[in-house]
Design an enzyme around this catalytic site. Structure first.
Site, PDB file in Angstrom:
ATOM      1  N   TYR A 226     -30.065  26.015   1.398  1.00  0.00           N
ATOM      2  CA  TYR A 226     -30.091  24.688   0.798  1.00  0.00           C
ATOM      3  C   TYR A 226     -29.993  24.799  -0.726  1.00  0.00           C
ATOM      4  O   TYR A 226     -30.022  25.888  -1.288  1.00  0.00           O
ATOM      5  CB  TYR A 226     -31.350  23.939   1.231  1.00  0.00           C
ATOM      6  CG  TYR A 226     -31.402  23.660   2.716  1.00  0.00           C
ATOM      7  CD1 TYR A 226     -30.413  22.896   3.324  1.00  0.00           C
ATOM      8  CD2 TYR A 226     -32.417  24.176   3.509  1.00  0.00           C
ATOM      9  CE1 TYR A 226     -30.438  22.638   4.688  1.00  0.00           C
ATOM     10  CE2 TYR A 226     -32.454  23.931   4.876  1.00  0.00           C
ATOM     11  CZ  TYR A 226     -31.458  23.162   5.466  1.00  0.00           C
ATOM     12  OH  TYR A 226     -31.487  22.917   6.815  1.00  0.00           O
TER      13      TYR A 226
ATOM     14  N   CYS B 166     -36.243  30.305  24.543  1.00  0.00           N
ATOM     15  CA  CYS B 166     -34.980  29.722  25.023  1.00  0.00           C
ATOM     16  C   CYS B 166     -34.348  28.805  23.987  1.00  0.00           C
ATOM     17  O   CYS B 166     -33.168  28.479  24.078  1.00  0.00           O
ATOM     18  CB  CYS B 166     -35.211  28.946  26.311  1.00  0.00           C
ATOM     19  SG  CYS B 166     -36.287  27.503  26.119  1.00  0.00           S
TER      20      CYS B 166
ATOM     21  N   CYS C  62     -39.548  21.024  25.444  1.00  0.00           N
ATOM     22  CA  CYS C  62     -39.886  22.434  25.627  1.00  0.00           C
ATOM     23  C   CYS C  62     -39.821  22.782  27.110  1.00  0.00           C
ATOM     24  O   CYS C  62     -40.264  22.005  27.959  1.00  0.00           O
ATOM     25  CB  CYS C  62     -41.285  22.699  25.074  1.00  0.00           C
ATOM     26  SG  CYS C  62     -41.880  24.394  25.307  1.00  0.00           S
TER      27      CYS C  62
END
Length: 850
Positions: A175, A346, A361
């Site tokens: 950024y 994941c 989740c």
């Protein structure tokens, strides 16, 4: 159980400038897909983490100015006073649990295009947009730098006013602020570019000015990369980062350290394991006297304690582990380490932000539903009746349904046709790199093992007669899905195999069963677009076969872009020597070759293929469900039990959808949820411009509204205090349920109090008053019920009078006052006559309004 003394170091307080963190558990800033768009949803999600023991709970990135707009991603913002009020929803809730709240001030620069505000982004030079939009930044001159410093200072002041305890200078992740530090990008010829001292100047000024702005009320943290550029995993390329760090080392109150390679910092478990940033941290603490935090997808308390004891870090930084289990710190503190829901890596949580949707989740199905549905990761309403539930199928949906139903207190029978539990979890976790996915099964299996009311029956395939013989009150089918041998061409499912090629056509189910092709080349055709195509190709390659992955998409594993793993998947496949063919659909396969069609030109060509693995779509294994319906001519009402199907058996999807479906079934059993009444965290536009002018509400209305709001808050303490005095667990629970209704109703009415600027007594004063009133109640349970029955009905008439005085737009909230009183009275009437289902009206009210 008591805490293992090996983990005592994790619970030592630590000073961060003028504030003190109660422990070493630090939820670093992370995105949620909520941001400015869903402030109530965001606040409740962060509050649950504070309740779970995270000593520091940060927001996500907070835009400091409209020229840093990350549309379509709804970041948080600190642009004006409205944002201050929105953030107070979070900070008040976090502080109520004794935790610190942090705000990460953010300016995107090169990474934002401001699609909503249409403001021109600024950066240290005119750069092309780094995420691929056809825009460039405006180069900052010295007046822009002065202007930016003023923006940053004002945002810091707003953060302080919003009651944040830690305010960030965000100098990493590509950024704008971090670009000043980058020797490749920063070629300015003024005092802000060139030499190391000049490149650090901008960050130094921001740290100093932020500290001056927030004074001794807030700590100032800096997010900073320990290395300069991306290299091989675990082999940092530091460049001049250490020298740069030394120039700033003792300026802030805390250093939040990450690395240049976000795909490693945020890596999926297939490629990145716990504590992956340790090689990058080996010099950091030796250079600064200030506390340090870093991440590593920590799930093991041994690894956490080791990091602190060995001086790698002072705080255990976490985003994903705090999502998978918001109560991870509390569980370690209470000696319940085995009950931790370990993150499986994941990155489905990350996909929420990628898709501009609220976070979810795989392990924790309550994530993102804390406000909207009132779901809590550790608490669940008790069963609504003494009933037995049969769950058929022990995949992720069935396991979660059985676990949560058991937690509610139902008698549960879980029947699995095979020997092993886990369904697709067990099968997929045996594929390359997928081992940590087994945690989805392990957590639920361990939880059920400790529940005497949950029975697990392995090797128990069931037919219609078997299900009927169980005599359950409720039956839920969770028998999963199987991979197709066909493909979907957007008009129908069709076969690509010629008559003599079927023996050489495989699906992922065959591969997971150990039924692999014996000759190559093998063509893996991937229309799924997530991880399965890649792991199947890797499995076949490691068995010694020549493998080519073909996909109609423009890239390998296209959807894995959302989970931040697409780049690593393709890189890994290329390193393995797996061929890749993009933008081609599959027309036919005859056992020796396959015909591919270009998605763009329509041209075709044949490629050699001795075997074909179809990674396309799936078909629900819903045969038992359909057979049960056939037995009653399709009329569910004729069955002696309720019947539902969930998870892949209902609609194949990702594993997170399956665990959510199982949890939802368990939550809503006996507590029906009307999706049309779903709570929406939206801006209420009020009356339209052509609506008639509204009269100002009367003083009588406002006074009455205040009085009944205060009574609801008093009621919370009133029922809790009565419950604390009851010796019977059953009676305590019922008083707690009444307190929950009072809490919900007060929260529902509170926006009206804020809307009219009504001044009320402090919450502390009201709670004290409620407890005092509880001291005057009868000791005998039946006398208490009778007294309440004598007084509660009067409130209904009073609430109806309040509705009659109210502006129409206030009525939906005020009607909850009447409805909650009706539910309470019905409970009292049932309880007084000894009915076993006396709590049902309370549970129905809470379930419908959650």
């Amino acid at each position: 159980m008591t805490r293992d003394p090996r983990y005592d170091v994790l619970f030592q307080p630590m000073k961060i400038g003028p504030v003190v963190a109660p422990n070493r558990f630090y939820q670093v800033p992370h995105c949620t897909g909520m941001g400015w768009l869903r402030p109530r949803t965001l606040a409740e999600m962060r509050a649950v983490k504070a309740e779970g023991g995270w000593g520091v709970v940060n927001t996500e990135y907070c835009s400091i100015h409209p020229s840093s707009d990350d549309t379509p991603h709804p970041c948080a913002s600190l642009w004006n006073d409205s944002d201050i009020r929105a953030h107070r929803l979070m900070t008040d809730k976090v502080h109520a649990h004794g935790s610190l709240a942090g705000a990460e001030l953010w300016y995107g620069g090169i990474r934002t295009t401001n699609l909503t505000t249409r403001e021109v982004p600024i950066d240290l030079a005119s750069f092309p947009n780094s995420v691929g939009h056809p825009f460039q930044t405006r180069a900052m001159d010295k007046s822009d730098i002065r202007m930016f410093r003023n923006w940053h200072r004002k945002a810091a002041l707003r953060a302080r006013e919003a009651e944040f305890d830690i305010v960030y200078v965000y100098a990493t992740h590509g950024y704008m602020i971090s670009n000043f530090l980058n020797p490749g990008l920063n070629t300015r010829g003024d005092e802000y570019g060139g030499s190391l001292e000049n490149r650090v100047r901008f960050v130094r000024e921001l740290i100093e000015e932020t500290k001056e702005a927030v004074g001794d009320r807030c700590a100032v943290a800096v997010r900073f990369s320990a290395d300069e550029e991306i290299g091989e995993d675990g082999n940092p390329i530091f460049g001049d980062r250490r020298e740069m760090f030394e120039l700033l080392s003792d300026l802030p109150d805390l250093w939040d350290i990450n690395i240049a390679d976000y795909s490693l910092e945020m890596g999926v478990s297939r490629y990145v394991k716990e504590a992956a940033l340790e090689p990058y941290m080996n010099w950091v603490k030796s250079v600064t006297s200030k506390p340090v935090v870093t991440v590593g997808r920590f799930t093991s308390p041994d690894a956490m304690a080791s990091q602190i004891k060995r001086g790698i870090t002072d705080f255990v930084g976490a985003a994903r582990p705090s999502i998978a289990d918001p109560f991870l710190p509390r569980k370690i503190q209470k000696g319940e380490v085995d009950s931790i829901r370990e993150c499986i890596g994941c990155n489905i949580c990350y996909a929420g932000d990628s898709l501009a949707a609220p976070i979810r989740c795989t392990q924790n199905p309550t994530m993102g539903e804390e406000w909207r549905k009132g779901w809590h990761p550790e608490k669940i309403p008790p069963k609504h009746a003494e009933e037995k539930v049969l769950v058929v199928g022990a995949g992720p949906a069935g396991l979660e349904a059985a676990r949560a139903l058991g937690q509610r207190g139902y008698e549960v029978m879980l029947a699995e046709a095979g020997r092993e539990l886990g369904g697709r979890i067990t099968r997929e976790s045996a594929l390359p790199g997928m081992g940590e996915y087994a945690r989805v099964r392990n957590y639920r299996e361990q939880s059920m093992f400790e529940m005497a009311n949950v029975q697990v029956f392995r090797e128990s395939p069931l037919g219609v007669e078997d299900v009927m013989a169980v005599e359950a009150d409720h039956v839920v089918i969770a028998t999963g899905a199987k991979w197709n041998r066909t493909r979907f061409d957007w008009s129908c499912y069709r076969s690509v195999a010629t008559e003599d090629s079927d023996a050489k056509l495989f699906t992922p189910d065959d591969i997971m069963d150990g039924n692999l092709p014996t000759e190559g080349p093998v063509l893996v055709y991937d229309e799924d677009g997530y991880y399965m195509g890649g792991v199947v190709a890797e499995t076949l390659k490691k068995s010694g076969l020549e493998v080519v992955l073909v996909t109609p998409a423009d890239t390998v594993s296209a959807w894995a872009e959302e989970t931040s793993e697409r780049w690593r998947i393709r890189t890994h496949l290329m390193k393995l020597g797996i061929g890749i063919e993009l933008s081609h659909g599959l027309e036919w396969f005859d056992g020796s070759s396959a015909k591919l069609i270009c998605e763009y030109s329509g041209s075709s060509r044949e490629v050699p293929a001795a075997s074909l693995v179809m990674v396309t779509q799936r078909t629900p294994n819903d045969g038992l469900y359909r057979d049960l319906l056939v037995a009653v001519d399709g009329n569910k009402d004729r069955l002696p039990f309720s019947l539902e199907k969930i998870g892949d058996c209902d609609a194949p999807a990702i594993i997170a959808a399956a665990t959510y479906a199982g949890h939802r079934y368990a939550r809503e059993l006996g507590n029906p949820y009307d999706v049309e009444q779903m709570r929406h965290d939206r801006v209420d536009v009020g009356e339209t411009s052509d609506a008639p002018t509204k009269a100002e509400p009367s003083k009588e209305y406002l006074d009455t509204l205040r009085n009944y709001y205060e009574e609801e808050v008093e009621g919370e303490a009133y029922f809790e205090a009565i419950g604390c005095r009851r010796a019977s667990p059953d009676e305590r629970r019922k008083m707690t349920r009444l307190a929950e209704i009072e809490i919900f109703t007060a929260e529902a009415v509170r926006p009206l109090i804020d809307k009219y600027g009504i001044s009320t007594r402090s919450r502390e004063e009201l709670l004290l008053s409620g407890r005092d009133q509880a001291d005057e109640t009868p000791e005998q349970w039946q006398d208490l019920m009778n007294e309440m029955l004598a007084t509660f009905p009067e409130y209904i008439d009073e609430f109806l009078k309040l509705e009659a005085m109210a502006p129409p737009e206030d009525l939906p909230r005020l009607k909850l006052l009447t409805e909650h009183e009706v539910a309470a009275i019905e409970f009292l009437e049932r309880e007084s006559t000894g009915r076993a289902d006396s709590e049902a009206p309370l549970l129905t009210f809470l379930g419908r309004c959650s």
